[in-house]
Design a protein around this motif. Structure first.
Motif, PDB file in Angstrom:
ATOM      1  N   ALA A   1      39.634 -53.538   3.664  1.00  0.00           N
ATOM      2  CA  ALA A   1      39.553 -54.086   5.018  1.00  0.00           C
ATOM      3  C   ALA A   1      40.694 -53.563   5.876  1.00  0.00           C
ATOM      4  O   ALA A   1      41.842 -53.521   5.432  1.00  0.00           O
ATOM      5  CB  ALA A   1      39.595 -55.607   4.982  1.00  0.00           C
ATOM      6  N   VAL A   2      40.352 -53.138   7.088  1.00  0.00           N
ATOM      7  CA  VAL A   2      41.368 -52.765   8.060  1.00  0.00           C
ATOM      8  C   VAL A   2      41.464 -53.907   9.057  1.00  0.00           C
ATOM      9  O   VAL A   2      40.491 -54.249   9.709  1.00  0.00           O
ATOM     10  CB  VAL A   2      40.987 -51.469   8.802  1.00  0.00           C
ATOM     11  CG1 VAL A   2      42.073 -51.088   9.799  1.00  0.00           C
ATOM     12  CG2 VAL A   2      40.762 -50.343   7.814  1.00  0.00           C
ATOM     13  N   VAL A   3      42.633 -54.531   9.121  1.00  0.00           N
ATOM     14  CA  VAL A   3      42.810 -55.699   9.985  1.00  0.00           C
ATOM     15  C   VAL A   3      43.796 -55.379  11.096  1.00  0.00           C
ATOM     16  O   VAL A   3      44.761 -54.650  10.885  1.00  0.00           O
ATOM     17  CB  VAL A   3      43.388 -56.898   9.206  1.00  0.00           C
ATOM     18  CG1 VAL A   3      42.799 -58.184   9.714  1.00  0.00           C
ATOM     19  CG2 VAL A   3      43.170 -56.756   7.730  1.00  0.00           C
ATOM     20  N   GLY A   4      43.559 -55.944  12.236  1.00  0.00           N
ATOM     21  CA  GLY A   4      44.480 -55.763  13.347  1.00  0.00           C
ATOM     22  C   GLY A   4      43.899 -56.364  14.596  1.00  0.00           C
ATOM     23  O   GLY A   4      42.733 -56.744  14.621  1.00  0.00           O
ATOM     24  N   GLU A   5      44.723 -56.470  15.630  1.00  0.00           N
ATOM     25  CA  GLU A   5      44.232 -57.047  16.870  1.00  0.00           C
ATOM     26  C   GLU A   5      43.632 -55.952  17.742  1.00  0.00           C
ATOM     27  O   GLU A   5      43.713 -54.772  17.406  1.00  0.00           O
ATOM     28  CB  GLU A   5      45.388 -57.755  17.577  1.00  0.00           C
ATOM     29  CG  GLU A   5      45.998 -58.806  16.672  1.00  0.00           C
ATOM     30  CD  GLU A   5      46.929 -59.748  17.418  1.00  0.00           C
ATOM     31  OE1 GLU A   5      46.428 -60.487  18.270  1.00  0.00           O
ATOM     32  OE2 GLU A   5      48.123 -59.733  17.141  1.00  0.00           O
ATOM     33  N   SER A   6      43.067 -56.349  18.860  1.00  0.00           N
ATOM     34  CA  SER A   6      42.441 -55.333  19.703  1.00  0.00           C
ATOM     35  C   SER A   6      43.512 -54.375  20.197  1.00  0.00           C
ATOM     36  O   SER A   6      44.629 -54.770  20.508  1.00  0.00           O
ATOM     37  CB  SER A   6      41.717 -55.991  20.879  1.00  0.00           C
ATOM     38  OG  SER A   6      42.575 -56.865  21.553  1.00  0.00           O
ATOM     39  N   GLY A   7      43.153 -53.099  20.191  1.00  0.00           N
ATOM     40  CA  GLY A   7      44.122 -52.090  20.589  1.00  0.00           C
ATOM     41  C   GLY A   7      44.991 -51.596  19.461  1.00  0.00           C
ATOM     42  O   GLY A   7      45.865 -50.768  19.653  1.00  0.00           O
ATOM     43  N   SER A   8      44.734 -52.093  18.232  1.00  0.00           N
ATOM     44  CA  SER A   8      45.556 -51.653  17.112  1.00  0.00           C
ATOM     45  C   SER A   8      45.087 -50.311  16.570  1.00  0.00           C
ATOM     46  O   SER A   8      45.762 -49.698  15.765  1.00  0.00           O
ATOM     47  CB  SER A   8      45.531 -52.703  16.004  1.00  0.00           C
ATOM     48  OG  SER A   8      44.226 -52.842  15.502  1.00  0.00           O
ATOM     49  N   GLY A   9      43.910 -49.863  16.993  1.00  0.00           N
ATOM     50  CA  GLY A   9      43.410 -48.573  16.532  1.00  0.00           C
ATOM     51  C   GLY A   9      42.483 -48.666  15.340  1.00  0.00           C
ATOM     52  O   GLY A   9      42.017 -47.656  14.826  1.00  0.00           O
ATOM     53  N   LYS A  10      42.156 -49.878  14.901  1.00  0.00           N
ATOM     54  CA  LYS A  10      41.331 -50.006  13.698  1.00  0.00           C
ATOM     55  C   LYS A  10      39.914 -49.474  13.918  1.00  0.00           C
ATOM     56  O   LYS A  10      39.353 -48.802  13.064  1.00  0.00           O
ATOM     57  CB  LYS A  10      41.292 -51.469  13.221  1.00  0.00           C
ATOM     58  CG  LYS A  10      40.797 -52.463  14.249  1.00  0.00           C
ATOM     59  CD  LYS A  10      40.967 -53.888  13.742  1.00  0.00           C
ATOM     60  CE  LYS A  10      40.195 -54.886  14.567  1.00  0.00           C
ATOM     61  NZ  LYS A  10      40.509 -54.866  16.013  1.00  0.00           N
ATOM     62  N   SER A  11      39.366 -49.766  15.092  1.00  0.00           N
ATOM     63  CA  SER A  11      38.018 -49.294  15.371  1.00  0.00           C
ATOM     64  C   SER A  11      38.000 -47.778  15.569  1.00  0.00           C
ATOM     65  O   SER A  11      37.045 -47.108  15.196  1.00  0.00           O
ATOM     66  CB  SER A  11      37.498 -49.981  16.635  1.00  0.00           C
ATOM     67  OG  SER A  11      36.206 -50.442  16.442  1.00  0.00           O
ATOM     68  N   THR A  12      39.078 -47.265  16.131  1.00  0.00           N
ATOM     69  CA  THR A  12      39.179 -45.818  16.323  1.00  0.00           C
ATOM     70  C   THR A  12      39.114 -45.099  14.978  1.00  0.00           C
ATOM     71  O   THR A  12      38.453 -44.072  14.839  1.00  0.00           O
ATOM     72  CB  THR A  12      40.500 -45.481  17.044  1.00  0.00           C
ATOM     73  OG1 THR A  12      40.496 -46.143  18.303  1.00  0.00           O
ATOM     74  CG2 THR A  12      40.659 -43.998  17.238  1.00  0.00           C
ATOM     75  N   ILE A  13      39.783 -45.659  13.982  1.00  0.00           N
ATOM     76  CA  ILE A  13      39.739 -45.048  12.645  1.00  0.00           C
ATOM     77  C   ILE A  13      38.312 -45.031  12.134  1.00  0.00           C
ATOM     78  O   ILE A  13      37.821 -44.012  11.647  1.00  0.00           O
ATOM     79  CB  ILE A  13      40.655 -45.828  11.677  1.00  0.00           C
ATOM     80  CG1 ILE A  13      42.105 -45.590  12.072  1.00  0.00           C
ATOM     81  CG2 ILE A  13      40.411 -45.383  10.238  1.00  0.00           C
ATOM     82  CD1 ILE A  13      43.092 -46.168  11.119  1.00  0.00           C
ATOM     83  N   ALA A  14      37.631 -46.174  12.289  1.00  0.00           N
ATOM     84  CA  ALA A  14      36.254 -46.260  11.803  1.00  0.00           C
ATOM     85  C   ALA A  14      35.397 -45.166  12.417  1.00  0.00           C
ATOM     86  O   ALA A  14      34.540 -44.578  11.752  1.00  0.00           O
ATOM     87  CB  ALA A  14      35.681 -47.634  12.127  1.00  0.00           C
ATOM     88  N   HIS A  15      35.635 -44.888  13.678  1.00  0.00           N
ATOM     89  CA  HIS A  15      34.828 -43.883  14.354  1.00  0.00           C
ATOM     90  C   HIS A  15      35.303 -42.464  14.072  1.00  0.00           C
ATOM     91  O   HIS A  15      34.507 -41.538  14.069  1.00  0.00           O
ATOM     92  CB  HIS A  15      34.800 -44.154  15.854  1.00  0.00           C
ATOM     93  CG  HIS A  15      33.983 -45.352  16.200  1.00  0.00           C
ATOM     94  ND1 HIS A  15      34.510 -46.616  16.267  1.00  0.00           N
ATOM     95  CD2 HIS A  15      32.662 -45.478  16.445  1.00  0.00           C
ATOM     96  CE1 HIS A  15      33.540 -47.468  16.548  1.00  0.00           C
ATOM     97  NE2 HIS A  15      32.418 -46.803  16.656  1.00  0.00           N
ATOM     98  N   ALA A  16      36.596 -42.317  13.852  1.00  0.00           N
ATOM     99  CA  ALA A  16      37.133 -40.979  13.621  1.00  0.00           C
ATOM    100  C   ALA A  16      36.667 -40.412  12.281  1.00  0.00           C
ATOM    101  O   ALA A  16      36.536 -39.205  12.134  1.00  0.00           O
ATOM    102  CB  ALA A  16      38.655 -41.019  13.685  1.00  0.00           C
ATOM    103  N   ILE A  17      36.387 -41.285  11.313  1.00  0.00           N
ATOM    104  CA  ILE A  17      36.022 -40.815   9.975  1.00  0.00           C
ATOM    105  C   ILE A  17      34.786 -39.919  10.036  1.00  0.00           C
ATOM    106  O   ILE A  17      34.770 -38.821   9.486  1.00  0.00           O
ATOM    107  CB  ILE A  17      35.785 -42.010   9.023  1.00  0.00           C
ATOM    108  CG1 ILE A  17      37.122 -42.705   8.751  1.00  0.00           C
ATOM    109  CG2 ILE A  17      35.156 -41.544   7.714  1.00  0.00           C
ATOM    110  CD1 ILE A  17      36.986 -44.031   8.045  1.00  0.00           C
ATOM    111  N   THR A  18      33.752 -40.376  10.730  1.00  0.00           N
ATOM    112  CA  THR A  18      32.558 -39.538  10.844  1.00  0.00           C
ATOM    113  C   THR A  18      32.520 -38.838  12.200  1.00  0.00           C
ATOM    114  O   THR A  18      31.478 -38.375  12.628  1.00  0.00           O
ATOM    115  CB  THR A  18      31.279 -40.358  10.647  1.00  0.00           C
ATOM    116  OG1 THR A  18      31.352 -41.510  11.480  1.00  0.00           O
ATOM    117  CG2 THR A  18      31.111 -40.774   9.214  1.00  0.00           C
TER     118      THR A  18
END
Lengths: 563, 319
Positions: free
Chosen positions: A49-66
């Protein structure tokens, strides 16, 4: 590189190995570095699990992978090793053989992530067709089978329907079906249940967990909810401001967080902390007449005619409530339970079908015109979404003084003075008067919305999910503020929320609603420790974070798991 | 569904009536009438016998009170009889019927060209990864909208007729003669289709479902055509409905520039001659075409977007 903090578990090579990943977005204001030098591993068959608040970049990682970043996003550095490939440098054509077939994505918001003009079945079948996993003829039946596997009831019927004909939970199952259709080795789930009700959230996460366990699929779970992460993941990666601040086995991090930020996050998570005695039970006891009394309230909506006789929906069904001055009454329930409709009826934003609403002793059930306006002056509203409830073209000063202008209170100078005072109350600098809503953060905007609601010194403020759109740490601050303002001004809150954990922190009295009816009422301590109604128990059990072994050491009071 | 169609048909009748009434009032407000206009144009004003004019005016009913004229004309128009054209003496309906096929060919061809070229441009502009090409393509529609139709027509004639001798410059003969006028008419129309479609394609490509499609492993072409285009086509379709009216209006200029027979020429002549019955016929006829096209388009919506039919149920669903 392979074994860092492994406790003798599966110490082979990770399935996904991210090293030194940096991602930036080009915006008008310049380049924004969203992710900076992130290392992250996902082991086969495990949930990370990648946890963090909004703006922490967690969603960016999810998208950067693919490499599904928005057009202005760019991978600046780093490798994303998946099997033999480095996804960061793979050609677009090769990437397409990975996406959908070897890595599935469960997106954030099920309500907008399905193509509205295509049938559910076709959208699932598309994955199979793209990767040559089914022929044109076999794809429809295969798609139904996958939908069935994703736990969608009546899969064959649903497959022929369009997204808008399905509920949010069903749509998320359809999206899960799309993600698992190609039998991928890795599923990236980006806040997969944040838009769903807690009970639906639990069922869906349970199902996803079972599916991935059966097939040995690894999951990268991106979430803002530490409780969800704690329940589901073997490994945690905590992110803040684009960097990984802490990573390791979930159990270790929860028991002994090393980083300050992790501790802060653990302390603010409402689902992990106990009720803080911050809302003092104010002086006037229940002997006095209630400020707001609702008796046997009914609201029916007419449904579109399908057969011979007209059908109606009872959104609010025989609801009776009482709220005293200086108190907080929480309406709890899932979407469709009728809690928001009840609030709208109380504020005279909708007409009741039957029943009675008494405000400070006067019957306002059918108040219209001047009388309704008088009521509005004394009863105000704070909306759920601070991003949408403030006019983007108005300055903050204009937003806050609008109720004063509407009721012609004071002159320009005194209104401005009042706005300053209110800003001070909600702990914003008076310089904010000249700013626009877009320049403020979500938490600041909600403070402005609260200041606006208080401008006329109302007796009652209806708070419709006031913190649901905010990050957990900001949630805690806003709840603190609400409690403080109540202690100072004696305002009563009708507090609407789907989140029992939040309600526990602020309410003096709780009414649990389901399908338009109040199924149980009581003080929160009692309701949470000895729930009588089956549905209340179900709601309590669905709160994520129930499997957390022990709360973080920083929290003031310790408490066992809820269930 | 049936109730919806009936409702829409009733609306259409209302629109036709309004078009008739407004045009009647405007024409009545203008000074003069067809008889005096004819008399003035035909001979030197001094030689016309005022008695003769009065007799003619009486014959056509121009001496009656406006309200009576209106009621009489409306009653006949409702039965499909618009009377005789003053300038030619032929029935209005048959004059229009003769002119119609030419104009339908022209506007039909222009609409087809507009949708294919404009749509193609929009798809290409939003598909290409080349920044400069996208900018170039997206700058064409505003240009197409802003240049005057007659100028485009003259330019095309100059190039393709007089210099290259590929197509005839005027006349109604055969498909070859249709090319230049249809193209002329299609330029501003197609430009508007392109503008709207490009804009809504870009919006659609930003939606979450496009990301879902990409995450499935779909290539860009599939994402573009199968996912974004169908969602983006709805606003463009609305525009097409409105453009039909513009095409009919545009045929006045184009048919004049290319000396083609058709509704546009009839309109121009009728207006010049203040031929009230004929102008009225043209207006109502134009409105009829416009209303029919838009009704057809509204009925096509639900086929493209399954949510359209249930739009009226949305409030109940939210409750």
């Amino acid at each position: 590189m392979t074994d860092e903090r492994e406790n003798g578990e599966d110490v082979t090579t990770p399935l996904l190995e991210i090293r030194g990943l940096s991602v930036s977005y080009r915006t008008r204001g310049g380049t924004v570095e969203a992710v900076r030098g992130v290392d992250l591993d996902v082991w086969p068959g495990q949930v990370t699990a990648v946890v963090g608040e909004s703006g922490s970049g967690k969603s960016t990682i999810a998208h950067a992978i693919t490499r599904l970043l928005p057009a202005n996003g760019r991978i600046d550095a780093g490798t994303v090793r998946f099997g033999r490939h480095d996804l960061a440098t793979l050609s677009e054509a090769e990437l397409r053989t990975v996406r959908g077939a070897r890595i599935g994505l469960v997106p954030q918001d099920p309500t907008v992530s399905l193509n509205p003009v295509k049938r559910i079945g076709d959208q699932v079948a598309e994955v199979l067709r793209i990767h040559g996993l089914a022929t044109r003829r076999s794809a429809p039946a295969e798609a139904v089978a996958v939908l069935d596997r994703a736990g969608l009831p009546d899969a064959a019927v649903r497959a022929r329907q369009y997204p808008h004909e399905l509920s949010g939970g069903m749509r998320q199952r359809a999206l899960i079906a799309i993600a698992i259709a190609g039998r991928p080795e890795l599923i990236i789930a980006d806040e997969p249940t944040s838009a769903l009700d807690v009970t639906v959230q639990r069922v869906i996460l349970d199902h996803l967990q079972r599916l991935t366990e059966e097939s040995g699929t690894a999951v990268l779970l991106v979430t803002h909810d530490l409780g969800v992460a704690a329940d589901r993941a073997q490994r945690l990666v905590v992110m803040s401001q684009g960097k990984v601040v802490e990573a390791g086995p979930t159990r270790d991090i929860l028991a002994d967080p090393q980083d300050d930020y992790t501790r802060h996050l653990l302390a603010s998570a409402p689902s992990l902390t106990t009720a803080r005695p911050r809302t003092p039970v104010s002086s006037p006891e229940a002997q006095t007449a209630p400020l707001l009394e609702v008796r046997n309230l009914v609201k029916e909506f007419r449904l579109p005619r399908t057969g011979e006789r007209p059908r109606t929906l009872r959104a609010v069904d025989d609801v009776s409530l009482a709220l005293h001055r200086g108190r907080t009454l929480a309406l709890v329930g899932e979407s469709g339970s009728g809690k928001s409709t009840t609030a709208r009826l109380v504020l005279r934003l909708a007409d009741a079908t039957a029943g009675q609403i008494l405000f400070d002793g006067t019957d306002v059930t059918t108040a219209k015109g001047i009388r309704a306006r008088q009521l509005r002056r004394r009863a105000q509203l704070v909306y759920q979404n601070p991003y949408a409830s403030l006019d983007p073209r108005c300055s903050i000063g204009e937003v806050i003084t609008e109720p004063l202008r509407a009721f012609k209170v004071g002159d320009r100078a005194s209104r401005l003075a009042r706005a300053r005072e209110l800003l001070d109350r909600v702990a914003l600098p008076s310089a904010a008067l000249e700013r626009r809503p877009a320049e403020l953060s979500g938490g600041q905007r909600q403070r402005v919305a609260i200041a606006r609601a208080l401008a006329l010194s109302p007796d009652l403020v209806v708070c419709d999910e006031p913190v649901s759109a905010l990050d957990v740490s900001v949630q805690a601050q806003v709840l603190d503020l609400l409690a403080e303002l109540q202690a100072d001004t004696g305002v009563a809150y009708l507090f609407i929320s789907h989140d029992l954990a939040v309600v526990r922190q602020i309410a003096h009295h709780v009414a649990v609603m389901r399908a338009g009816r109040v199924v149980e009422t009581g003080p929160p301590e009692e309701l949470f420790s000895r729930p009588r109604h089956e549905y209340t128990r179900e709601l309590l059990a669905a709160i994520p974070g129930g499997r957390v072994p022990s709360p973080a050491p920083e929290t003031t009071t310790s408490r066992g798991p809820v269930s | 569904m049936r109730r919806y169609v009936i409702k829409r048909l009733a609306q259409a009748v209302g629109v036709l009536w309004a078009a008739y009434t407004v045009s009647f009032l405007v024409l009545d407000y203008l000074p003069g009438d067809p008889v005096t206009a004819m008399a003035g144009a035909g001979m030197d004003s001094g030689q016309v016998d005022p008695k003769q004019i009065a007799a003619l005016r009486h014959e056509y009913g121009f001496d009656k009170p406006v309200v009576v004229q209106y009621a009489e004309y409306l009653g006949r128009a409702a039965r499909g009889d618009f009377g005789d054209a003053v300038s030619t003496g032929r029935p209005v309906t048959s004059t229009l019927a003769d002119a119609l096929p030419q104009t339908l060919q022209l506007t039909g061809a222009a609409l087809l060209l507009a949708v294919v070229l404009g749509g193609g441009l929009a798809v290409l502009a939003t598909y290409t990864a080349q920044r400069w090409l996208r900018q170039l393509l997206l700058s064409l529609p505003p240009l197409g909208v802003s240049v005057p139709t007659f100028w485009v027509g003259l330019l095309l004639v100059e190039t393709f007729s007089f210099r290259l001798h590929w197509f005839p410059a005027f006349g109604n003969d055969g498909p070859k003669g249709l090319v230049l006028p249809a193209l002329t008419l299609a330029v501003p129309t197609g430009a508007q289709v392109a503008q709207v479609l490009a804009k809504s394609l870009l919006t659609a490509l930003d939606q979450a479902y496009v990301e879902t499609a990409r995450a499935k492993g779909a290539d860009r072409w599939r994402v573009h055509l199968r996912h974004a285009l169908r969602n983006a086509s709805l606003p463009a379709l609305t525009v097409v409905g409105l453009l039909v009216g513009q095409l009919i209006a545009g045929s006045v200029v184009v048919e004049t520039v290319f000396s083609r027979d058709g509704l546009g020429r009839v309109t121009a002549a009728a207006v010049t001659a203040q031929d009230i019955p004929l102008v009225q016929g043209v207006v109502v006829f134009g409105a009829l075409i416009f209303v029919t096209t838009n009704l057809v388009i509204d009925l096509v919506y639900p086929l493209l977007d399954p949510r359209v039919v249930v739009a009226s149920d949305r409030r109940a669903a939210l409750a």
